[in-house]
Scaffold this motif. Sequence first.
Motif, PDB file in Angstrom:
ATOM      1  N   THR A  20       0.118  12.295   7.309  1.00 22.18           N
ATOM      2  CA  THR A  20       1.187  11.359   7.641  1.00 22.18           C
ATOM      3  C   THR A  20       0.640  10.191   8.446  1.00 22.18           C
ATOM      4  N   ASN A  21       1.379   9.099   8.437  1.00 24.54           N
ATOM      5  CA  ASN A  21       1.013   7.838   9.097  1.00 24.54           C
ATOM      6  C   ASN A  21      -0.247   7.212   8.510  1.00 24.54           C
ATOM      7  N   SER A  22      -0.514   7.460   7.242  1.00 18.80           N
ATOM      8  CA  SER A  22      -1.645   6.819   6.570  1.00 18.80           C
ATOM      9  C   SER A  22      -1.131   6.000   5.388  1.00 18.80           C
ATOM     10  N   GLN A  23      -1.860   4.965   5.052  1.00 19.54           N
ATOM     11  CA  GLN A  23      -1.487   4.037   3.972  1.00 19.54           C
ATOM     12  C   GLN A  23      -1.768   4.677   2.622  1.00 19.54           C
ATOM     13  N   VAL A  24      -0.844   4.499   1.680  1.00 21.19           N
ATOM     14  CA  VAL A  24      -1.009   5.042   0.340  1.00 21.19           C
ATOM     15  C   VAL A  24      -0.369   4.079  -0.666  1.00 21.19           C
ATOM     16  N   THR A  25      -0.937   4.041  -1.875  1.00 18.73           N
ATOM     17  CA  THR A  25      -0.353   3.282  -2.983  1.00 18.73           C
ATOM     18  C   THR A  25      -0.084   4.265  -4.112  1.00 18.73           C
ATOM     19  N   ILE A  26       1.145   4.262  -4.615  1.00 17.08           N
ATOM     20  CA  ILE A  26       1.529   5.180  -5.680  1.00 17.08           C
ATOM     21  C   ILE A  26       2.047   4.399  -6.878  1.00 17.08           C
ATOM     22  N   LYS A  27       2.012   5.069  -8.025  1.00 18.45           N
ATOM     23  CA  LYS A  27       2.608   4.526  -9.241  1.00 18.45           C
ATOM     24  C   LYS A  27       3.509   5.613  -9.798  1.00 18.45           C
ATOM     25  N   GLY A  28       4.770   5.271 -10.081  1.00 18.50           N
ATOM     26  CA  GLY A  28       5.713   6.257 -10.576  1.00 18.50           C
ATOM     27  C   GLY A  28       6.896   5.605 -11.260  1.00 18.50           C
ATOM     28  N   ILE A  29       7.814   6.442 -11.731  1.00 18.45           N
ATOM     29  CA  ILE A  29       8.994   5.981 -12.454  1.00 18.45           C
ATOM     30  C   ILE A  29      10.227   6.217 -11.587  1.00 18.45           C
ATOM     31  N   ILE A  30      11.060   5.197 -11.455  1.00 20.61           N
ATOM     32  CA  ILE A  30      12.247   5.277 -10.613  1.00 20.61           C
ATOM     33  C   ILE A  30      13.305   6.147 -11.292  1.00 20.61           C
ATOM     34  N   ILE A  31      13.799   7.132 -10.537  1.00 24.00           N
ATOM     35  CA  ILE A  31      14.908   7.966 -11.007  1.00 24.00           C
ATOM     36  C   ILE A  31      16.227   7.319 -10.627  1.00 24.00           C
ATOM     37  N   GLY A  32      16.329   6.896  -9.379  1.00 20.47           N
ATOM     38  CA  GLY A  32      17.558   6.279  -8.910  1.00 20.47           C
ATOM     39  C   GLY A  32      17.635   6.311  -7.396  1.00 20.47           C
ATOM     40  N   TYR A  33      18.745   5.837  -6.883  1.00 26.67           N
ATOM     41  CA  TYR A  33      18.952   5.769  -5.441  1.00 26.67           C
ATOM     42  C   TYR A  33      19.955   6.845  -5.038  1.00 26.67           C
ATOM     43  N   ASP A  34      19.589   7.653  -4.051  1.00 28.12           N
ATOM     44  CA  ASP A  34      20.456   8.701  -3.536  1.00 28.12           C
ATOM     45  C   ASP A  34      21.168   8.165  -2.296  1.00 28.12           C
ATOM     46  N   GLU A  35      22.455   7.867  -2.442  1.00 27.80           N
ATOM     47  CA  GLU A  35      23.207   7.283  -1.332  1.00 27.80           C
ATOM     48  C   GLU A  35      23.439   8.282  -0.208  1.00 27.80           C
ATOM     49  N   LEU A  36      23.543   9.561  -0.530  1.00 27.67           N
ATOM     50  CA  LEU A  36      23.772  10.581   0.483  1.00 27.67           C
ATOM     51  C   LEU A  36      22.588  10.694   1.439  1.00 27.67           C
ATOM     52  N   LEU A  37      21.383  10.722   0.888  1.00 24.85           N
ATOM     53  CA  LEU A  37      20.181  10.824   1.718  1.00 24.85           C
ATOM     54  C   LEU A  37      19.584   9.468   2.051  1.00 24.85           C
ATOM     55  N   ASN A  38      20.124   8.403   1.476  1.00 26.08           N
ATOM     56  CA  ASN A  38      19.620   7.044   1.681  1.00 26.08           C
ATOM     57  C   ASN A  38      18.141   6.951   1.287  1.00 26.08           C
ATOM     58  N   GLU A  39      17.843   7.462   0.073  1.00 27.78           N
ATOM     59  CA  GLU A  39      16.468   7.475  -0.421  1.00 27.78           C
ATOM     60  C   GLU A  39      16.405   6.961  -1.857  1.00 27.78           C
ATOM     61  N   LEU A  40      15.342   6.265  -2.141  1.00 32.87           N
ATOM     62  CA  LEU A  40      15.023   5.876  -3.504  1.00 32.87           C
ATOM     63  C   LEU A  40      14.117   6.959  -4.062  1.00 32.87           C
ATOM     64  N   LYS A  41      14.470   7.541  -5.192  1.00 35.21           N
ATOM     65  CA  LYS A  41      13.711   8.655  -5.746  1.00 35.21           C
ATOM     66  C   LYS A  41      12.828   8.169  -6.889  1.00 35.21           C
ATOM     67  N   ILE A  42      11.559   8.563  -6.797  1.00 36.79           N
ATOM     68  CA  ILE A  42      10.557   8.212  -7.806  1.00 36.79           C
ATOM     69  C   ILE A  42       9.869   9.497  -8.242  1.00 36.79           C
ATOM     70  N   ASN A  43       9.717   9.701  -9.554  1.00 38.48           N
ATOM     71  CA  ASN A  43       9.010  10.890 -10.021  1.00 38.48           C
ATOM     72  C   ASN A  43       7.771  10.489 -10.819  1.00 38.48           C
ATOM     73  N   GLN A  44       7.003  11.486 -11.236  1.00 38.79           N
ATOM     74  CA  GLN A  44       5.736  11.324 -11.952  1.00 38.79           C
ATOM     75  C   GLN A  44       4.766  10.445 -11.182  1.00 38.79           C
TER      76      GLN A  44
END
Length: 130
Positions: free
Chosen positions: A101-125
């Motif tokens: 944790t607290n380290s820089q990372v770059t990811i590539k993935g596909i957006i699933i959608g935005y979860d309003e309950l958890l206030n998170e953008l979900k990305i898979n693969q």
Amino acid sequence: MNFLKKNKLILFISFTLIIVLWFGFEYVYRTPISIENMEVSYSGKASNFLNLIKKTPLGWENRPVEISGIITELDGNNFIIDNFIFCQLKSPNTLKSLPKTNSQVTIKGIIIGYDELLNELKINQCIIKN
């Protein structure tokens, strides 16, 4: 119709049906495009992407993105970037090589959608680029 014309018609219909079924089979069972080979719709920082999502919230589902940010939480085979992007890894074995944790990372993935309950953008693969 005589007997010869009926046979030609049946043969033509059968041949056409076989061709249509063959192309339908090839279309349905084609190999999917790998995330590594997909062209990204967005590439940049996680905070800038959040602002972009808030401006234009529709049309981002099933699009590949490349996002860089700071890992704020590790959770099993998943991790969270900048407290709002939930990333599910394509292969769980890569989590062992993931920085802490607290380290820089770059990811590539596909957006699933935005979860309003958890206030998170979900990305898979997700795959780790660096």
